[in-house]
Design a protein around this motif. Structure first.
Motif, PDB file in Angstrom:
ATOM      1  N   VAL A  97      44.249  29.920  32.115  1.00  0.00           N
ATOM      2  CA  VAL A  97      43.144  30.731  31.603  1.00  0.00           C
ATOM      3  C   VAL A  97      41.897  30.355  32.380  1.00  0.00           C
ATOM      4  O   VAL A  97      41.531  29.182  32.458  1.00  0.00           O
ATOM      5  CB  VAL A  97      42.927  30.506  30.096  1.00  0.00           C
ATOM      6  CG1 VAL A  97      41.706  31.300  29.616  1.00  0.00           C
ATOM      7  CG2 VAL A  97      44.167  30.900  29.313  1.00  0.00           C
ATOM      8  N   GLU A  98      41.240  31.342  32.973  1.00  0.00           N
ATOM      9  CA  GLU A  98      40.027  31.113  33.748  1.00  0.00           C
ATOM     10  C   GLU A  98      38.857  31.818  33.068  1.00  0.00           C
ATOM     11  O   GLU A  98      38.883  33.035  32.875  1.00  0.00           O
ATOM     12  CB  GLU A  98      40.211  31.651  35.166  1.00  0.00           C
ATOM     13  CG  GLU A  98      39.025  31.389  36.079  1.00  0.00           C
ATOM     14  CD  GLU A  98      39.265  31.886  37.495  1.00  0.00           C
ATOM     15  OE1 GLU A  98      38.285  32.014  38.246  1.00  0.00           O
ATOM     16  OE2 GLU A  98      40.442  32.147  37.834  1.00  0.00           O
ATOM     17  N   ALA A 143      32.191  41.140  27.162  1.00  0.00           N
ATOM     18  CA  ALA A 143      33.309  40.377  27.724  1.00  0.00           C
ATOM     19  C   ALA A 143      34.299  41.339  28.368  1.00  0.00           C
ATOM     20  O   ALA A 143      34.434  42.494  27.947  1.00  0.00           O
ATOM     21  CB  ALA A 143      34.006  39.550  26.649  1.00  0.00           C
ATOM     22  N   ARG A 144      34.980  40.826  29.386  1.00  0.00           N
ATOM     23  CA  ARG A 144      36.031  41.589  30.061  1.00  0.00           C
ATOM     24  C   ARG A 144      37.216  40.662  30.287  1.00  0.00           C
ATOM     25  O   ARG A 144      37.052  39.547  30.794  1.00  0.00           O
ATOM     26  CB  ARG A 144      35.542  42.157  31.387  1.00  0.00           C
ATOM     27  CG  ARG A 144      36.564  43.035  32.090  1.00  0.00           C
ATOM     28  CD  ARG A 144      35.939  43.726  33.305  1.00  0.00           C
ATOM     29  NE  ARG A 144      35.549  42.746  34.311  1.00  0.00           N
ATOM     30  CZ  ARG A 144      36.338  42.321  35.297  1.00  0.00           C
ATOM     31  NH1 ARG A 144      37.571  42.797  35.396  1.00  0.00           N
ATOM     32  NH2 ARG A 144      35.917  41.445  36.175  1.00  0.00           N
ATOM     33  N   VAL A 145      38.387  41.114  29.892  1.00  0.00           N
ATOM     34  CA  VAL A 145      39.607  40.326  30.020  1.00  0.00           C
ATOM     35  C   VAL A 145      40.549  41.062  30.965  1.00  0.00           C
ATOM     36  O   VAL A 145      40.784  42.263  30.811  1.00  0.00           O
ATOM     37  CB  VAL A 145      40.288  40.115  28.652  1.00  0.00           C
ATOM     38  CG1 VAL A 145      41.494  39.190  28.799  1.00  0.00           C
ATOM     39  CG2 VAL A 145      39.301  39.546  27.644  1.00  0.00           C
ATOM     40  N   SER A 146      41.094  40.337  31.941  1.00  0.00           N
ATOM     41  CA  SER A 146      41.967  40.963  32.934  1.00  0.00           C
ATOM     42  C   SER A 146      43.113  40.031  33.288  1.00  0.00           C
ATOM     43  O   SER A 146      43.027  38.815  33.102  1.00  0.00           O
ATOM     44  CB  SER A 146      41.175  41.333  34.203  1.00  0.00           C
ATOM     45  OG  SER A 146      40.571  40.177  34.763  1.00  0.00           O
ATOM     46  N   ARG A 147      44.173  40.636  33.790  1.00  0.00           N
ATOM     47  CA  ARG A 147      45.334  39.870  34.245  1.00  0.00           C
ATOM     48  C   ARG A 147      45.194  39.586  35.734  1.00  0.00           C
ATOM     49  O   ARG A 147      44.788  40.451  36.501  1.00  0.00           O
ATOM     50  CB  ARG A 147      46.636  40.645  34.014  1.00  0.00           C
ATOM     51  CG  ARG A 147      46.885  41.078  32.585  1.00  0.00           C
ATOM     52  CD  ARG A 147      48.182  41.865  32.505  1.00  0.00           C
ATOM     53  NE  ARG A 147      48.477  42.359  31.176  1.00  0.00           N
ATOM     54  CZ  ARG A 147      48.093  43.539  30.716  1.00  0.00           C
ATOM     55  NH1 ARG A 147      47.409  44.348  31.502  1.00  0.00           N
ATOM     56  NH2 ARG A 147      48.410  43.910  29.495  1.00  0.00           N
ATOM     57  N   THR A 152      47.876  34.176  35.396  1.00  0.00           N
ATOM     58  CA  THR A 152      46.507  33.792  35.057  1.00  0.00           C
ATOM     59  C   THR A 152      45.817  34.892  34.261  1.00  0.00           C
ATOM     60  O   THR A 152      45.907  36.069  34.597  1.00  0.00           O
ATOM     61  CB  THR A 152      45.682  33.504  36.329  1.00  0.00           C
ATOM     62  OG1 THR A 152      46.340  32.487  37.078  1.00  0.00           O
ATOM     63  CG2 THR A 152      44.275  33.037  35.968  1.00  0.00           C
ATOM     64  N   LEU A 153      45.121  34.469  33.200  1.00  0.00           N
ATOM     65  CA  LEU A 153      44.318  35.370  32.384  1.00  0.00           C
ATOM     66  C   LEU A 153      42.845  35.062  32.664  1.00  0.00           C
ATOM     67  O   LEU A 153      42.393  33.929  32.484  1.00  0.00           O
ATOM     68  CB  LEU A 153      44.632  35.167  30.903  1.00  0.00           C
ATOM     69  CG  LEU A 153      44.040  36.185  29.921  1.00  0.00           C
ATOM     70  CD1 LEU A 153      44.596  37.570  30.197  1.00  0.00           C
ATOM     71  CD2 LEU A 153      44.346  35.772  28.486  1.00  0.00           C
ATOM     72  N   VAL A 154      42.098  36.039  33.138  1.00  0.00           N
ATOM     73  CA  VAL A 154      40.707  35.852  33.539  1.00  0.00           C
ATOM     74  C   VAL A 154      39.792  36.457  32.471  1.00  0.00           C
ATOM     75  O   VAL A 154      39.961  37.617  32.086  1.00  0.00           O
ATOM     76  CB  VAL A 154      40.421  36.493  34.906  1.00  0.00           C
ATOM     77  CG1 VAL A 154      38.961  36.290  35.296  1.00  0.00           C
ATOM     78  CG2 VAL A 154      41.343  35.895  35.961  1.00  0.00           C
ATOM     79  N   VAL A 155      38.806  35.654  32.018  1.00  0.00           N
ATOM     80  CA  VAL A 155      37.849  36.092  30.995  1.00  0.00           C
ATOM     81  C   VAL A 155      36.446  36.020  31.597  1.00  0.00           C
ATOM     82  O   VAL A 155      35.969  34.938  31.936  1.00  0.00           O
ATOM     83  CB  VAL A 155      37.934  35.219  29.734  1.00  0.00           C
ATOM     84  CG1 VAL A 155      36.916  35.694  28.702  1.00  0.00           C
ATOM     85  CG2 VAL A 155      39.343  35.237  29.162  1.00  0.00           C
ATOM     86  N   ASP A 156      35.800  37.157  31.746  1.00  0.00           N
ATOM     87  CA  ASP A 156      34.417  37.230  32.232  1.00  0.00           C
ATOM     88  C   ASP A 156      33.500  37.488  31.040  1.00  0.00           C
ATOM     89  O   ASP A 156      33.672  38.486  30.328  1.00  0.00           O
ATOM     90  CB  ASP A 156      34.265  38.350  33.260  1.00  0.00           C
ATOM     91  CG  ASP A 156      34.987  38.034  34.558  1.00  0.00           C
ATOM     92  OD1 ASP A 156      34.502  37.186  35.304  1.00  0.00           O
ATOM     93  OD2 ASP A 156      36.048  38.639  34.810  1.00  0.00           O
TER      94      ASP A 156
END
Length: 342
Positions: A97-98, A143-147, A152-156
């Motif tokens: 998770v990033e 927030a934005r969640v992407s694969r 890896t799961l990326v959370v901005d």
């Protein structure tokens, strides 16, 4: 020679009627064919293209029916389940998770929301639901969640900004520019920030910003703002001097601009006046510590001098009265009383 006579054959009338009917049918077919041919000539497509379109329409209809039947019997769910299993077996699972964009808030709050997705298959992640969970955090503005395949799961995260402090008794709560509460902080962390008090003050943060923008020279000097009676503001400056403003957005802005103009000319901030009251239009009331005692002492000395003079006394009492009258500043304990200045 024998002649065979057949009975039951068509008569002349029936034969004539049959011929007429055939003639009408042929004429109708010919007319209809001409109309269809004429309509086909109007279409901006060739016969081959029209033929292909018809075939595609038929095939599409058959496929739609097949998909509907498959959905009714649960085939897509079984296919999705099979794909998810295969994806997990080849490594398409959440293992890392990033988190990006976190500067002020506690990053552990983000991981607490996201870590529930660990070891889940990438294709089965509900990104929209996870984003809604993150938006429920007080510091998260967006927030934005992407694969990021394979694992890896990326959370901005877009954080809110601490704009002021809301003081409620002994509690200090950080709020953003909209009045949204962020978190409770110790007094040491609230030091130096604009402090708001009064019931409902957090709902008036945008209006307070507009008011302070009317006098930019004073904005940095304001330490506290009290929302009084859900109708007006009292401002306390860093010099601990207080300014009472009138009701109404336009009226309070005009009074603040007028005060800024007077401060620029007479240096009101930092002087002896402890409070300024501008609630009355075109008038300002000043409060000076000890000024009331000074007036009382002057009045007493003057009264004593008049009484002594009337009695014709010319002794120590007269000298004492004259000394008291000439030194009216010898007042007792300081006290704040208002005086008026037009």
């Amino acid at each position: 020679m024998a002649q065979t006579i057949r009975r039951g054959g068509k008569g002349v009338r029936r034969s004539t009627a049959t011929r007429k009917a055939r003639t009408k049918v042929a004429s109708a077919r010919k007319q209809t064919g001409n109309m269809v041919d004429q309509a086909m000539r109007w279409l901006p497509v060739s016969d081959d293209t029209l033929h292909r379109l018809m075939i595609m329409a038929i095939v599409g209809t058959v496929m739609a029916v097949a998909i509907a039947v498959a959905a009714m019997v649960g085939v897509p769910a079984m296919v999705e389940q099979h794909i998810a299993v295969l994806s997990g077996e080849i490594g398409f699972r959440v293992k890392r998770v990033e988190v990006r964009g976190v500067n002020r808030m506690n990053e552990l709050a983000i991981y607490e929301k996201v870590l529930g997705q660990r070891d889940q298959v990438m294709s089965r992640l509900d990104l929209a639901a996870l984003r809604n969970d993150l938006l429920a955090l007080s510091w998260v503005k967006d927030a934005r969640v992407s694969r990021q395949l394979p694992d890896t799961l990326v959370v901005d995260v877009v954080e809110r900004t601490a704009h002021a402090v809301l003081r409620n008794g002994g509690h200090f709560d950080l709020i953003d520019e909209t009045g949204h509460e962020l978190e409770t902080v110790p007094p040491s962390r609230a030091r130096g920030m604009l402090t708001l008090t009064g019931k409902g003050a957090e709902t008036k943060v945008p209006a307070l910003d507009v008011l302070l923008d009317a006098a930019p020279a004073l904005r940095t000097q304001v330490a506290e703002a009290e929302w009084v009676g859900n109708r007006r503001w009292n401002l306390t400056f860093k010099t601990r001097q207080e300014l009472a403003l009138p009701e109404g957005d336009d009226e309070s802005a005009a009074a603040l601009v007028s005060f800024a103009r007077m401060d620029g000319v007479d240096r009101l901030l930092g002087g002896k006046v402890t409070a300024f009251d501008m609630r009355v239009p075109d008038r300002i009331y000043l409060r000076v510590p000890g000024h009331g005692e000074l007036i009382v002492a002057q009045a007493k000395a003057a009264a004593l001098a008049r009484a002594t003079h009337a009695a014709g006394a010319d002794g120590p009492a007269t000298h004492a009265a004259q000394h008291a009258a000439s030194t009216p500043h010898a007042a007792s304990t300081p006290h704040s009383t208002p005086t008026a200045h037009d």
